[in-house]
Design an enzyme around this catalytic site. Structure first.
Site, mmCIF file in Angstrom:
data_model
loop_
_atom_site.group_PDB
_atom_site.id
_atom_site.type_symbol
_atom_site.label_atom_id
_atom_site.label_comp_id
_atom_site.label_asym_id
_atom_site.label_seq_id
_atom_site.Cartn_x
_atom_site.Cartn_y
_atom_site.Cartn_z
ATOM 1 N N TYR A 42 41.966 44.929 36.935
ATOM 2 C CA TYR A 42 43.188 46.506 37.014
ATOM 3 C C TYR A 42 44.394 45.167 36.861
ATOM 4 O O TYR A 42 45.193 44.961 37.210
ATOM 5 C CB TYR A 42 42.572 47.284 38.325
ATOM 6 C CG TYR A 42 43.221 48.404 38.304
ATOM 7 C CD1 TYR A 42 43.182 49.500 37.347
ATOM 8 C CD2 TYR A 42 44.823 48.456 38.611
ATOM 9 C CE1 TYR A 42 43.300 50.489 37.095
ATOM 10 C CE2 TYR A 42 45.758 49.499 38.169
ATOM 11 C CZ TYR A 42 45.132 50.911 38.111
ATOM 12 O OH TYR A 42 45.602 51.740 37.613
ATOM 13 N N ASN A 127 48.623 50.680 43.246
ATOM 14 C CA ASN A 127 49.415 51.495 44.287
ATOM 15 C C ASN A 127 48.555 51.854 45.269
ATOM 16 O O ASN A 127 47.246 51.682 45.186
ATOM 17 C CB ASN A 127 49.557 52.963 43.669
ATOM 18 C CG ASN A 127 48.636 53.384 42.745
ATOM 19 O OD1 ASN A 127 47.409 53.492 42.703
ATOM 20 N ND2 ASN A 127 48.973 54.587 41.618
ATOM 21 N N GLN A 172 63.008 42.871 43.607
ATOM 22 C CA GLN A 172 61.699 43.104 43.922
ATOM 23 C C GLN A 172 62.114 44.459 44.194
ATOM 24 O O GLN A 172 61.088 44.938 44.638
ATOM 25 C CB GLN A 172 60.946 42.434 44.952
ATOM 26 C CG GLN A 172 61.101 41.128 44.961
ATOM 27 C CD GLN A 172 59.467 41.113 44.172
ATOM 28 O OE1 GLN A 172 58.594 41.326 44.355
ATOM 29 N NE2 GLN A 172 59.764 40.101 43.242
ATOM 30 N N HIS A 175 60.275 46.525 41.440
ATOM 31 C CA HIS A 175 59.149 47.565 41.024
ATOM 32 C C HIS A 175 58.929 48.436 40.944
ATOM 33 O O HIS A 175 58.254 49.708 40.720
ATOM 34 C CB HIS A 175 57.734 46.232 42.138
ATOM 35 C CG HIS A 175 57.950 44.181 41.351
ATOM 36 N ND1 HIS A 175 57.207 44.659 40.094
ATOM 37 C CD2 HIS A 175 58.027 43.682 41.799
ATOM 38 C CE1 HIS A 175 57.397 43.227 39.783
ATOM 39 N NE2 HIS A 175 57.584 42.767 41.160
ATOM 40 N N GLU A 240 54.678 38.957 51.004
ATOM 41 C CA GLU A 240 53.479 37.985 49.800
ATOM 42 C C GLU A 240 54.183 37.171 49.247
ATOM 43 O O GLU A 240 54.220 36.268 48.850
ATOM 44 C CB GLU A 240 53.632 39.910 49.011
ATOM 45 C CG GLU A 240 52.758 39.785 48.041
ATOM 46 C CD GLU A 240 53.459 40.824 46.580
ATOM 47 O OE1 GLU A 240 52.979 40.507 44.982
ATOM 48 O OE2 GLU A 240 54.085 41.117 46.956
ATOM 49 N N HIS A 241 55.366 37.563 49.475
ATOM 50 C CA HIS A 241 56.367 36.407 48.818
ATOM 51 C C HIS A 241 57.695 36.259 50.075
ATOM 52 O O HIS A 241 58.087 36.772 50.235
ATOM 53 C CB HIS A 241 57.150 36.804 48.157
ATOM 54 C CG HIS A 241 56.678 37.293 46.785
ATOM 55 N ND1 HIS A 241 56.576 38.688 45.950
ATOM 56 C CD2 HIS A 241 55.642 36.534 45.549
ATOM 57 C CE1 HIS A 241 55.471 39.434 45.277
ATOM 58 N NE2 HIS A 241 55.108 37.859 45.002
ATOM 59 N N ASP A 274 56.942 34.870 39.455
ATOM 60 C CA ASP A 274 55.598 35.783 39.578
ATOM 61 C C ASP A 274 55.421 36.032 37.580
ATOM 62 O O ASP A 274 54.592 36.731 36.955
ATOM 63 C CB ASP A 274 57.031 37.441 39.157
ATOM 64 C CG ASP A 274 56.786 38.247 40.916
ATOM 65 O OD1 ASP A 274 55.944 37.775 41.076
ATOM 66 O OD2 ASP A 274 57.564 39.062 40.557
ATOM 67 N N GLU A 328 14.599 29.923 69.911
ATOM 68 C CA GLU A 328 15.144 31.034 69.353
ATOM 69 C C GLU A 328 14.151 32.200 68.979
ATOM 70 O O GLU A 328 13.885 33.256 68.449
ATOM 71 C CB GLU A 328 15.952 31.187 67.687
ATOM 72 C CG GLU A 328 16.898 30.366 68.100
ATOM 73 C CD GLU A 328 17.620 30.124 66.683
ATOM 74 O OE1 GLU A 328 17.376 30.050 65.985
ATOM 75 O OE2 GLU A 328 18.722 29.661 66.845
ATOM 76 N N HIS A 333 9.232 29.695 62.194
ATOM 77 C CA HIS A 333 10.102 28.046 61.316
ATOM 78 C C HIS A 333 9.081 26.988 61.870
ATOM 79 O O HIS A 333 9.330 26.113 61.007
ATOM 80 C CB HIS A 333 10.431 28.252 62.244
ATOM 81 C CG HIS A 333 12.083 29.623 61.950
ATOM 82 N ND1 HIS A 333 11.461 30.870 61.245
ATOM 83 C CD2 HIS A 333 12.628 29.713 60.951
ATOM 84 C CE1 HIS A 333 12.695 31.535 60.956
ATOM 85 N NE2 HIS A 333 13.310 30.895 60.404
#
Length: 346
Positions: A42, A127, A172, A175, A240-241, A274, A328, A333
Site C-alpha cells: 500500500y 492513515n 516530520q 508529513h 518510529e525515528h 527516509d 503428555e 506418538h
C-alpha cells in the site's frame, strides 16, 4: 535509481541463509528460506506523494524472491496515478499497480476481487483508516505492523545545533497533521532556541498549515533532569525515528532499547534515511517499536525447519520421545517411534 540501488544493497545483506547442522550422530536439522508467493504494497497519497515508500517496500520483497508484487495507491483528483509513482513502480519491478486507496484497497488485497488478486501479505504505511483496515483483515492475511502517522523523537544536549534540531522536527511535522515531532533535551536553553527557530522557519513555508496542526497536537519539547532521565523517556516513548544529537552518541546508542530506526550524529537527519540511505523507512509507530522492528527482507520470507534422521539417530532419542509422549498422554506418538523398531511379523 541511486536510492533504489542503496535499498537493494542494504537488504541483500539482510537475506537469511539456509543451513544444516548435525545435532547428534544420525540426526541433522536445519533452516530453509522460502519467499512468499504474492505481496501487496500500500502506497499512501493525498497530502503528498510517496514514491520512496513504494521503493522501500517493493525492493525488499523482490530481494527476498517474492514471485509477484502488486501495489495499491489512491489516484489523484483527475483519476490518474502520479507519474512519479509509476516510475518508482517500474524501477522496483512491480508486477501490477491498481488505482485504489484507503480501507477498500486493503480489503481488495486481503480477499481479492475480479481485478485485484488476493495476496499473502500486505505491507506499507497509511492513515488511521488504512491501519485499522489492516488490523481487521489480519486474521485472514498477514500484515507487517501499524505503520501510522510519522513520529520523530530527537535526543539532544547543549552541544546540538539548534537549527538542525528545528529543521528535523519540522521535516516530520510536514508529513501529516497527525505526525508527532518531539524533542527531549537536557538543555533548557536549547529547547528555547529550537522553539524560536521553529517559529521563524514556519514563515512562508508551503506546508505551514499541516505543520502547525501537527505541532499543535503532538509537538512537544521535554526538558529532562539529566541524560539518564532522557534515555528513560526515549525507551518509554519507543519512537518510529530516533535522532541522537549529543556528545558521544555511541555510548547512548548502547542504552537505546526501543526505536524503529536510529540516526546518529548531526549529519544523519531522518530525511536522509527516509529517502536515500538504504534501510526501509516503513517502521512501527505508536509505541509498536517496543515489540517489533521495521520492514525488512525477513518480512517476505518463511524459514521452515528441516529434520533428517537415520535409523541410528532415531534410536538414540527413542526413549526420550516415548517418555515425553507418555507424560503428555499421547500414546500414538510413542507407538509411531516403536513401530519403526519392531521386527516384521511380531
Amino acid at each position: 535509481k541511486s536510492a533504489a540501488k542503496a535499498i537493494e544493497k542494504f537488504h541483500r545483506k539482510q537475506l537469511p541463509r539456509e543451513w544444516m547442522v548435525e545435532l547428534q550422530p544420525g540426526i541433522k536439522a536445519g533452516q530453509l528460506v522460502r519467499p512468499l508467493a504474492r505481496v501487496g504494497v500500500y502506497v499512501p497519497g493525498g497530502l503528498a506523494k510517496y514514491p520512496s515508500s513504494l521503493l522501500m517496500a517493493a525492493i525488499p520483497a523482490r530481494v527476498a524472491g517474492v514471485e509477484q508484487v502488486i501495489v495499491c495507491t489512491p489516484p489523484r483528483s483527475d483519476g490518474e496515478v502520479d507519474p512519479v509513482i509509476l516510475v518508482a513502480a517500474e524501477v522496483a519491478g512491480v508486477d501490477a499497480l491498481f488505482r485504489v486507496g484507503g480501507a477498500q484497497a486493503i480489503a481488495a488485497m486481503a480477499y481479492g476481487t475480479r481485478t485485484v488478486p488476493k495476496v499473502d501479505k500486505i505491507v506499507g504505511p497509511g492513515n488511521v483508516y488504512v491501519v485499522a483496515a489492516k488490523h481487521v483483515v489480519s486474521m485472514d492475511v498477514d500484515i507487517d505492523f501499524a505503520a501510522g502517522p510519522s513520529e520523530i523523537l530527537i535526543l539532544a544536549d547543549s552541544s546540538a545545533d539548534s537549527a538542525y534540531v528545528a529543521a528535523d522536527l519540522l521535516a516530520q511535522a510536514e508529513h501529516d497533521p497527525a505526525a508527532a515531532a518531539v524533542l527531549v533535551t537536557t538543555s533548557e536553553g536549547l529547547a528555547s532556541e529550537v522553539r524560536e527557530l521553529i517559529r521563524d522557519m514556519l514563515r512562508d513555508n508551503p506546508r505551514r498549515d499541516i505543520m502547525l496542526k501537527s505541532l499543535g497536537r503532538y509537538g512537544r519539547a521535554v526538558v529532562a533532569g539529566d541524560l539518564d532521565e532522557a534515555i528513560e523517556f526515549v525507551n518509554d516513548y519507543a519512537p518510529e525515528h530516533l535522532q541522537l544529537m549529543i556528545k558521544r552518541p555511541e555510548r547512548v546508542l548502547k542504552r537505546v532499547k526501543n526505536a524503529g530506526a536510529i540516526f546518529v550524529g548531526p549529519y544523519a537527519p531522518v530525511a536522509a534515511g527516509d529517502l536515500a540511505v538504504g534501510p526501509s523507512h516503513i517502521l512501527p509507530t505508536g509505541g509498536a517499536a517496543r515489540r517489533g522492528s521495521g520492514l525488512s527482507v525477513l518480512d517476505f520470507v518463511m524459514l521452515p525447519s528441516v529434520q533428517v534422521l537415520t535409523a541410528r539417530g532415531l534410536k538414540r532419542i527413542a526413549g526420550v520421545v516415548e517418555k515425553l509422549a507418555e507424560v503428555e498422554g499421547l500414546p500414538g506418538h510413542a507407538r509411531s517411534v516403536r513401530e519403526r523398531f519392531k521386527k516384521r511379523g511380531d
